[in-house]
Design a protein around this motif. Structure first.
Motif, PDB file in Angstrom:
ATOM      1  N   UNK A  75       9.883 -29.888  24.245  1.00 25.92           N
ATOM      2  CA  UNK A  75       8.462 -29.941  24.613  1.00 25.92           C
ATOM      3  C   UNK A  75       7.803 -31.184  24.023  1.00 25.92           C
ATOM      4  N   UNK A  76       7.071 -31.931  24.878  1.00 29.89           N
ATOM      5  CA  UNK A  76       6.178 -32.966  24.352  1.00 29.89           C
ATOM      6  C   UNK A  76       4.855 -32.896  25.115  1.00 29.89           C
ATOM      7  N   UNK A  77       3.813 -33.342  24.443  1.00 31.22           N
ATOM      8  CA  UNK A  77       2.485 -33.432  25.066  1.00 31.22           C
ATOM      9  C   UNK A  77       2.010 -34.876  24.934  1.00 31.22           C
ATOM     10  N   UNK A  78       1.864 -35.560  26.060  1.00 26.56           N
ATOM     11  CA  UNK A  78       1.492 -36.972  26.027  1.00 26.56           C
ATOM     12  C   UNK A  78       0.037 -37.202  25.629  1.00 26.56           C
ATOM     13  N   UNK A  79      -0.705 -36.118  25.387  1.00 26.12           N
ATOM     14  CA  UNK A  79      -2.053 -36.262  24.839  1.00 26.12           C
ATOM     15  C   UNK A  79      -2.012 -36.485  23.329  1.00 26.12           C
ATOM     16  N   UNK A  80      -0.901 -36.109  22.689  1.00 28.06           N
ATOM     17  CA  UNK A  80      -0.791 -36.227  21.237  1.00 28.06           C
ATOM     18  C   UNK A  80      -0.383 -37.651  20.859  1.00 28.06           C
ATOM     19  N   UNK A  81      -1.060 -38.222  19.873  1.00 33.00           N
ATOM     20  CA  UNK A  81      -0.780 -39.605  19.480  1.00 33.00           C
ATOM     21  C   UNK A  81       0.621 -39.753  18.892  1.00 33.00           C
ATOM     22  N   UNK A  82       1.204 -38.652  18.416  1.00 26.92           N
ATOM     23  CA  UNK A  82       2.577 -38.720  17.899  1.00 26.92           C
ATOM     24  C   UNK A  82       3.571 -39.141  18.967  1.00 26.92           C
ATOM     25  N   UNK A 113       7.074 -31.107  29.851  1.00 30.20           N
ATOM     26  CA  UNK A 113       6.399 -32.392  29.668  1.00 30.20           C
ATOM     27  C   UNK A 113       4.924 -32.211  30.050  1.00 30.20           C
ATOM     28  N   UNK A 114       4.074 -32.226  29.042  1.00 28.29           N
ATOM     29  CA  UNK A 114       2.649 -31.946  29.215  1.00 28.29           C
ATOM     30  C   UNK A 114       1.886 -33.248  29.465  1.00 28.29           C
ATOM     31  N   UNK A 115       0.969 -33.225  30.441  1.00 32.53           N
ATOM     32  CA  UNK A 115       0.189 -34.403  30.844  1.00 32.53           C
ATOM     33  C   UNK A 115       1.123 -35.563  31.186  1.00 32.53           C
ATOM     34  N   UNK A 116       2.044 -35.278  32.067  1.00 33.16           N
ATOM     35  CA  UNK A 116       3.115 -36.225  32.407  1.00 33.16           C
ATOM     36  C   UNK A 116       2.586 -37.464  33.114  1.00 33.16           C
ATOM     37  N   UNK A 117       1.390 -37.386  33.708  1.00 30.51           N
ATOM     38  CA  UNK A 117       0.866 -38.546  34.440  1.00 30.51           C
ATOM     39  C   UNK A 117       0.573 -39.722  33.504  1.00 30.51           C
ATOM     40  N   UNK A 118       0.576 -39.470  32.182  1.00 27.49           N
ATOM     41  CA  UNK A 118       0.353 -40.540  31.212  1.00 27.49           C
ATOM     42  C   UNK A 118       1.629 -41.316  30.890  1.00 27.49           C
ATOM     43  N   UNK A 119       2.718 -40.985  31.549  1.00 23.62           N
ATOM     44  CA  UNK A 119       3.985 -41.701  31.370  1.00 23.62           C
ATOM     45  C   UNK A 119       4.223 -42.562  32.612  1.00 23.62           C
ATOM     46  N   UNK A 120       4.352 -43.860  32.408  1.00 25.49           N
ATOM     47  CA  UNK A 120       4.512 -44.788  33.524  1.00 25.49           C
ATOM     48  C   UNK A 120       5.799 -44.472  34.296  1.00 25.49           C
ATOM     49  N   UNK A 121       5.668 -44.393  35.611  1.00 27.72           N
ATOM     50  CA  UNK A 121       6.779 -44.080  36.512  1.00 27.72           C
ATOM     51  C   UNK A 121       7.459 -42.758  36.163  1.00 27.72           C
ATOM     52  N   UNK A 122       6.655 -41.777  35.772  1.00 25.64           N
ATOM     53  CA  UNK A 122       7.207 -40.466  35.444  1.00 25.64           C
ATOM     54  C   UNK A 122       7.916 -39.837  36.650  1.00 25.64           C
TER      55      UNK A 122
END
Length: 422
Positions: A75-82, A113-122
């Motif tokens: 699990x990852x959340x792309x909203x988290x700065x980590x 994968x949380x908020x996946x739209x924040x990953x380029x070419x997801x």
């Protein structure tokens, strides 16, 4: 790279760790869980802060309680700065390979994968892992834009994903988290507050107002202004305010553009249309198109807009005139949508039916009324439904203290009991 793995450990279920799960949203988790154990990509979409992250973690936890090894959950959340180091699909792929090297999980791996739209070419990541037949993966992803599965990705993943739209708390969930009884009083309190989950852990009204304002600003800035390089941010916010304060009213882009111009704004029809479509894409508001009940076709042009959560009205723009009947209509619309209905505004010659709700082969005609105070009001609210010559279910929803008997096949239901009929 070791610190990247430590970030993963912090947010995952490994070594007995249980991330925050929040209030259990069983309506969503039970529905999503029915679609597990296959290669379909599970896609959660909805407004920021509507609870998608908690639902993803709840589904992950449910998999674990059903017997899945926690180390098989990623699990990852792309909203988290980590996770700022995950810029693109290649970074995500490297992180998954690091996770597999460290934990060596056996069998199927469940990727959240949380908020996946924040990953380029997801999209390339989703397409690749969904089709990887050398290893067994099951993908659960979330995003805050309705267009994230449009165009090329929809073509690539045709037939291989299922979408779940997440709304703020329903009245039933509101009762669950506040331990309230099913009453008119608690329903009105729900109507006068809001359903965004984090509202229920905030201490007072000022804090809630600041929180709602921050959510609004974040969505407008990060999901619209930055994404689309908006040239007139003030117009964008003014349009959002206008839609909130005119929710449940019949509107047209042309009329809205003329209103803005009459207030000294230099704009065009196309700009207004584009800005409103961006606001819709973020799930802040929803548009219900008009539907010709006799002709069985959608009528382009005018439509009604409904706010995704009445908190925007209640905490930010409460000074504007806005009757309780309009709020009730907004809540009825949201309840229908939560229960999987496609919702339109019904048109019958010179009459209007508030909602034509369709789900598979089921159709509901729904009229929303504040109070059925006298015979004249009852006759007016029932007239549109009476003029429909088919056998589909017809309902009038109101805030009356008593339930009226069935009238010419039309049911009357108190608003706080609507969910029992859906």
């Amino acid at each position: 790279m070791e610190e990247n793995f430590n970030s993963l450990k912090h947010y995952n279920f490994w070594d007995g760790n249980v991330p925050l799960l929040g209030f259990l949203r069983e309506h969503y988790t039970s529905t999503i869980f029915k679609y597990t154990d296959n290669r379909l990509i599970k896609v959660l979409v909805g407004q920021r802060r509507a609870g998608k992250s908690y639902i993803l973690r709840q589904v992950a936890h449910q998999l674990i309680t059903s017997g899945i090894n926690p180390e098989n959950i990623f699990y990852i959340n792309k909203e988290f700065i980590d996770f700022d180091f995950v810029h693109n699909y290649k970074d995500l792929d490297k992180l998954i390979k690091l996770y597999k090297a460290k934990l060596n999980p056996k069998g199927k791996i469940y990727l959240f994968i949380d908020e996946i739209q924040n990953i380029v070419e997801w999209e390339r990541f989703a397409n690749s892992y969904a089709q990887d037949f050398t290893d067994s993966y099951e993908l659960f992803i979330s995003g805050s834009n309705s267009k994230m599965l449009s165009g090329e990705l929809a073509t690539l993943l045709s037939g291989r994903y299922v979408t779940f739209e997440v709304f703020p708390f329903s009245y039933a969930e509101y009762r669950g988290i506040t331990h309230s009884e099913t009453t008119k009083q608690s329903y009105i309190h729900y109507m006068e507050s809001g359903g965004l989950p984090e509202l229920f852990v905030l201490p007072n009204e000022d804090t809630k107002r600041n929180y709602i304002n921050a959510v609004k600003d974040t969505v407008l800035l990060r999901d619209i202004i930055q994404r689309y390089s908006i040239k007139d941010p003030k117009l964008l916010e003014d349009l959002f305010v206008y839609l909130v304060n005119n929710a449940s009213n019949l509107l047209s882009i042309n009329n809205i553009a003329n209103y803005m111009k009459s207030n000294g704004r230099k704009t065009t029809y196309d700009t207004v249309a584009n800005y409103i479509s961006y606001i819709e894409d973020t799930f802040l508001v929803h548009k219900a198109e008009r539907f010709d009940i006799r002709g069985k076709e959608t009528i382009s042009g005018n439509g009604k807009y409904y706010v995704n959560d009445l908190a925007y009205k209640n905490y930010l723009y409460s000074g504007f005139g806005y009757g309780i009947g309009y709020k009730l209509e907004n809540l009825v619309y949201l309840e229908l949508r939560r229960n999987g209905y496609d919702v339109s505004v019904g048109v019958m010659r010179n009459k209007e039916v508030d909602f034509v709700a369709k789900k598979a082969d089921k159709i509901l005609y729904v009229q929303s009324a504040y109070l059925l105070v006298d015979e004249k009001t009852i006759k007016r609210e029932y007239a549109s439904l009476e003029s429909i010559n088919d056998s589909y279910e017809k309902i009038v929803v109101s805030l009356d203290d008593i339930t009226l008997p069935q009238n010419k096949g039309i049911k009357h239901v108190q608003a706080w009991l609507l969910h029992t009929l859906l």
